[in-house]
Write a protein that holds these residues in place. Structure first.
Motif, PDB file in Angstrom:
ATOM      1  N   UNK A 112       5.721  60.185  57.033  1.00 10.89           N
ATOM      2  CA  UNK A 112       6.838  59.403  57.406  1.00 10.89           C
ATOM      3  C   UNK A 112       7.596  60.416  58.185  1.00 10.89           C
ATOM      4  N   UNK A 113       7.934  61.631  57.755  1.00 15.11           N
ATOM      5  CA  UNK A 113       8.782  62.638  58.374  1.00 15.11           C
ATOM      6  C   UNK A 113       8.632  62.990  59.784  1.00 15.11           C
ATOM      7  N   UNK A 114       7.364  62.692  60.288  1.00 14.81           N
ATOM      8  CA  UNK A 114       7.036  63.069  61.442  1.00 14.81           C
ATOM      9  C   UNK A 114       7.929  62.663  62.779  1.00 14.81           C
ATOM     10  N   UNK A 115       8.176  61.297  62.717  1.00 17.09           N
ATOM     11  CA  UNK A 115       8.939  60.575  63.605  1.00 17.09           C
ATOM     12  C   UNK A 115      10.452  61.161  63.527  1.00 17.09           C
ATOM     13  N   UNK A 116      11.124  61.051  62.454  1.00 18.64           N
ATOM     14  CA  UNK A 116      12.547  61.646  62.516  1.00 18.64           C
ATOM     15  C   UNK A 116      12.632  63.105  63.186  1.00 18.64           C
ATOM     16  N   UNK A 117      11.674  63.969  62.616  1.00 18.64           N
ATOM     17  CA  UNK A 117      11.995  65.475  63.326  1.00 18.64           C
ATOM     18  C   UNK A 117      11.431  65.485  64.617  1.00 18.64           C
ATOM     19  N   UNK A 118      10.786  64.518  65.083  1.00 23.56           N
ATOM     20  CA  UNK A 118      10.609  64.595  66.632  1.00 23.56           C
ATOM     21  C   UNK A 118      11.534  64.183  67.348  1.00 23.56           C
ATOM     22  N   UNK A 119      12.165  62.983  66.532  1.00 19.93           N
ATOM     23  CA  UNK A 119      13.466  62.525  67.471  1.00 19.93           C
ATOM     24  C   UNK A 119      14.539  63.416  67.291  1.00 19.93           C
ATOM     25  N   UNK A 120      14.937  64.059  66.167  1.00 20.26           N
ATOM     26  CA  UNK A 120      15.790  65.196  66.305  1.00 20.26           C
ATOM     27  C   UNK A 120      15.513  66.375  67.164  1.00 20.26           C
TER      28      UNK A 120
END
Lengths: 497, 81, 277, 136
Positions: free
Chosen positions: A29-37
């Motif tokens: 689940x962390x992958x999208x927020x990291x990519x977004x940031x």
């Protein structure tokens, strides 16, 4: 920190791509927020770079603290700061818009998907910023390899299309590498600014001309310029829709930037337009590309195929406009890089939104879509109008510059090709609108389409960015005068009139 | 760096390259490609590019060949050209 | 098609061969490549980085940024293979016969097409195409592998003074594991170095490299300027460059080793991670 | 005769790379088997590497490793004694890129084979056409 700005748009995405793998492997689940940031930080630093370039001129950055001819230098000026912002913004919007789509299409593969996508953006940002000809090749391979994977994952014919893309793409990249090798053999350096200084001494050698043609051929393959476009239509139309939304607006534009950069910075306009004098020949090639791209688009009956061939025709616009060799044509070409990124994003995003509901992109399947998905279709209409070149949208303004450049250069074939392509686009999009607007749902075809539910819009997470992009098309159009006077006119060398 | 030696190996490289794309058996093609890589590595070692030769020996002649063999094993040896 | 291809290839080759007439002679010590940028590397590399192998010095320091992305290319290739091939759910409807191994006893069960698979988790599916290897092969490779790995480590560590470095060493380490997988079977190799380990090591290797660069950034110097690390290593700036190169070579070695192994795992078993070749 | 040999010695490496490159391109264009095409692609890439390595060569020079080691800052190395290291560095990168491309290409070839049961381009085209016909 501000002196490190040129490095950030590349380093931040690279580090985040690795973080996505290392953390996401245990917590997907962390992958999208990291990519977004990552992409947000990259975009912000690109905007900061633009501010710096506007206030204090071009900036350079030596990787590893070495001075340019020995180390690798990054170089930022008006041209690449502008394209960088366009590319990163398109990637960021695409990333937000495809979140749901990715979740559905790549259930277990979210982590590798986001890793590869962020690496893809890293590669493109690096290509835009680097001032070293060989470093550009390495970054080109980063961007291409991840692109091959994102395209090849699709169903049906996608792996085959991906394999063809690899073969063609590798030939293109290797030709570029060979051309750089020829330049290295003649000058002994790889830094673009240094090359530009040392090349005039050997301008009369035919090896330099050969190097120029080899590089150009390689880039033409990579940007899908007409006779070498074979890989693009299948790759873009068979790719999963999330991947095509993310890749289609970016790759070809970045390659056109590389062509412009090589011609303007490394070989200098004097060599390309006066000594070799090939401008006219390439504009004729572009005319063929525009006409054939449009004609082939007309022959398709699936939405994504049509859009892919339109991309091929648009490449012809930009190449032709640049090689007209006058200020208006080049302005049009650079403006069109930005506009086309927005337009392509808009239409591919709209097509993706439609595909979430209809699953099949034959034109006949679009019946009654205006009633079913009014906003998505309105966005598709906005994108279509912009591609046609209807006044308030941005497509009009870049086409205006391109046409006035063509008239100024006395190249009426190019003007005619642009008008022909606009007409074809009118036919194409009005055919789509006609089917979607006037033909009611469930006419003649199976009964399952008869459901009375009138509205079934795409998910909001996709719709909101789509509407933003559609509005942006008009905003870009209204402000294109400012864009040209504040940025683009400085991107073109002063000796070009 | 004696050039007749250099030339001789270059000829071998070209022969094995042609062999790799003409032989009508994909496993054979993979092996010939390994031979091609290895001869190329020797050529580079003679030309003084030791690091490149070392990399080619481990990457080209080693891992690439294994990957080819793995791919051929997972697909087919049959080829019509 | 073939004749057209041959003709165009010959034409293209003819033009290129014609182009070689303008080249400087092969081995000419006065040609531009030999006289412009590279003399600086040859004359200053030892003084500036304290690394006698100029190729390593240029690779990991002067042009370290290229090498960072070269490692990123390897990482993305490994990730791409995983992304494209890995099978997450076994398709139970596939028509061919299936083999299952009973874990406690080692007995192998054959299920004909259409038969039901055993439900207990004491069974694991095995690859029907796999053939066990000869004992001589198994034993010999077991003997060789430790030495190959030792050599790989030596190549990574000694890249400053002799040909070699992170890539070559990483590939050698990786191929030792591939050899293990070839001679025993893939499942045993995965038991030694699992998928999670390869993925995380692969990312971590590139991260060591990029992180070392970012650390220089935090210390106030440019990206990848290892001289800024001298307070951390407690040596002078030139020695710090040498040590910085060692650190990134270790990162490269780690990344390349796991990438090669990971690509092989996915390619050799078509993403199923069973017995493999 | 002697000058002819000198001319040959000055250029044959460059010719060799062109011949190899053409073999590679020919395989990509004319061969129908996908693995053969991939082999061609790799030959093409190695040919370019050969070209770069040829540009590095220097007559009467040694391999680019400074022999007297460090700590001897008194003698500085002379550029004519060592082969140009820069193309070697670039080509290390290119070799690694080529093996990465090879991995992805083979992966896709395996995927294509599992889908169509063939590696021959014309047979795949036939089966695509047959499937498209079945849809309608």
């Amino acid at each position: 920190m501000s002196q490190h700005l040129p490095a950030l748009p590349v380093i931040v995405p690279l580090l985040s791509a690795l973080l996505i793998t290392m953390l996401g492997w245990f917590k997907p689940r962390l992958s999208f927020p990291i990519a977004l940031a990552a992409l947000t930080v990259a975009l912000l630093s690109a905007v900061g770079l633009m501010g710096r370039v506007l206030s204090s001129g071009a900036a350079a950055y030596g990787m590893g603290g070495w001075n340019p001819p020995w180390g690798i230098a990054y170089h930022v000026d008006h041209l690449n700061a502008l394209v960088l912002i366009a590319v990163l913004a398109a990637a960021l919007v695409g990333l937000i818009a495809t979140r749901k789509c990715v979740k559905e299409e790549f259930a277990e593969r979210i982590v590798p998907f986001y890793t590869l996508f962020v690496l893809f953006v890293t590669g493109l940002a690096g290509i835009l910023l680097t001032g070293d000809a060989f470093n550009l090749y390495v970054l080109l391979e980063v961007a291409s390899l991840t692109g091959y994977a994102l395209i090849g994952i699709g169903e049906k014919r996608a792996p085959l299309a991906g394999l063809n893309y690899i073969l063609m793409g590798t030939i293109g990249a290797s030709f570029y590498l060979l051309g750089i090798g020829y330049l290295y053999l003649m000058t002994g350096t790889l830094n673009m600014a240094d090359l530009a200084q040392r090349l005039p001494a050997v301008y009369d050698s035919h090896v330099v001309a050969l190097a120029f043609f080899i590089c150009l051929t390689g880039l033409f393959v990579k940007m899908a310029f007409f006779p070498l476009h074979g890989w693009l239509p299948n790759a873009y139309s068979h790719a999963p829709s999330a991947a095509s939304i993310l890749i289609a607006p970016l790759t070809t534009k970045v390659m056109i930037y590389v062509m412009i950069r090589l011609t303007l910075t490394v070989f200098t306009p004097d060599y390309a337009f006066d000594i070799l004098d090939i401008g006219n020949a390439i504009v004729w090639l572009a005319v063929i590309a525009i006409v054939m791209g449009s004609a082939l688009a007309l022959a398709q009956n699936r939405l994504k195929h049509i859009l892919s061939y339109i991309v091929v025709a648009e490449v012809g616009y930009m190449v032709g406009g640049f090689w007209l060799g006058n200020r208006a044509g080049m302005t049009g070409s650079i403006l069109h890089i930005v506009n086309d990124a927005a337009m392509t994003l808009c239409v591919f995003l709209a097509a993706g939104a439609l595909l979430t509901r209809i699953r099949e992109d034959r034109l006949a399947g679009l019946q009654g879509m205006f009633r079913k998905m009014p906003l998505s279709m309105a966005a598709l209409a906005a994108g279509g109008l912009s591609i046609i070149g209807v006044p308030p949208t941005c497509g009009f303004f870049s086409k205006w510059y391109l046409i006035s450049g063509g008239i100024e250069a006395g190249h009426y074939g190019f003007v005619a090709a642009l008008l022909f392509s606009s007409l074809v686009n009118v036919v194409l999009f009005f055919r789509i609108f006609e089917i979607a607007y006037f033909e009611p749902l469930g006419q003649g075809h199976g009964h399952h389409r008869n459901d009375p539910s009138p509205m079934a819009e795409a998910p909001t997470s996709m719709l909101a960015p789509l509407v933003v992009v559609a509005v942006l098309l008009v905003v870009l159009g209204l402000y294109s005068g400012n864009l040209v006077s504040a940025i683009i006119q400085y991107a073109i060398p002063a000796q070009i009139i | 760096m004696s050039w007749p030696m250099d030339m001789l190996i270059l000829v071998f490289v070209i022969i094995s390259g042609i062999g790799a794309i003409t032989v009508r058996d994909l496993l054979g093609a993979a092996i010939l490609f390994g031979a091609y890589s290895f001869l190329m590595c020797i050529l580079w070692a003679i030309m003084g590019a030791v690091d490149v030769a070392f990399t080619e020996a481990s990457v080209g002649a080693g891992v690439s060949t294994v990957l080819f063999v793995a791919a051929v094993f997972r697909t087919t040896r049959r080829t019509r050209d | 098609m073939k004749i057209v291809a041959l003709a165009s290839v010959l034409l293209c080759g003819g033009i290129l061969i014609f182009g070689t007439a303008g080249f400087p002679d092969f081995g000419d010590p006065l040609s531009p490549p030999a006289s412009h940028v590279s003399p600086h590397y040859i004359e200053e590399a030892v003084a500036e980085t304290s690394v006698p192998n100029i190729v390593t010095a240029v690779l990991a320091d002067y042009r370290g940024f290229d090498t960072l992305f070269e490692t990123a290319v390897v990482f993305s290739a490994a990730m791409a293979c995983f992304f494209l091939l890995r099978v997450f759910r076994e398709d139970e409807r596939s028509p061919s016969e299936k083999l299952y191994r009973h874990l406690p006893t080692g007995i192998i069960l054959r299920i004909d097409p259409g038969g039901k698979a055993p439900q207990s988790n004491e069974f694991e599916p095995i690859d029907p195409t796999w053939v066990p290897h000869d004992m001589i092969v198994k034993t010999t490779t077991r003997l060789i592998i430790p030495f190959i790995q030792l050599f790989g480590l030596y190549v990574i560590a000694h890249g400053h003074h002799s040909p070699g470095g992170g890539f070559q060493g990483g590939v050698i380490l990786g191929s030792s594991l591939i050899l293990y997988a070839l001679s025993q079977n893939l499942r045993m190799a995965i038991g030694r170095m699992g998928e999670t380990v390869s993925a995380v090591f692969c990312a971590a290797g590139v991260f060591i490299y990029a992180g070392a660069g970012a650390l220089c950034l935090l210390m106030g110097a440019n990206f990848l300027d290892y001289a800024a690390l001298s307070p951390l290593f407690g040596v002078d700036a030139i020695q710090a460059r040498s040590l910085g190169i060692l650190v990134v070579e270790i990162g490269v070695g780690l990344a390349v080793m796991s990438a090669m192994v990971w690509i092989y795992y996915n390619l050799a078993s078509v993403g199923r991670h069973q017995e493999g070749l | 005769m002697n000058e002819w040999i000198a001319f040959l010695a000055g250029k044959f490496n460059y010719w060799g790379f062109i011949v190899l490159m053409m073999i590679g391109i020919y395989a990509i264009i004319a061969k129908k088997n996908l693995i053969k095409k991939i082999i061609g692609m790799n030959i093409f890439q190695t040919a370019i590497i050969l070209f770069y390595v040829s540009t590095a060569a220097k007559r009467d020079a040694g391999i680019p490793i400074i022999t007297h080691g460090h700590g001897m800052s008194g003698h500085s190395a002379r550029a004519v004694d060592y082969i140009n290291p820069l193309p070697h560095v670039l080509m290390l990168t290119a070799i690694v890129v080529s093996v990465a491309t090879l991995g992805v290409a083979l992966t896709l070839a395996v995927k294509v084979y599992r889908q169509y049961g063939s590696l021959e381009e014309d047979e795949i085209a036939d089966s695509i056409r047959a499937r498209a016909g079945g849809d309608q």
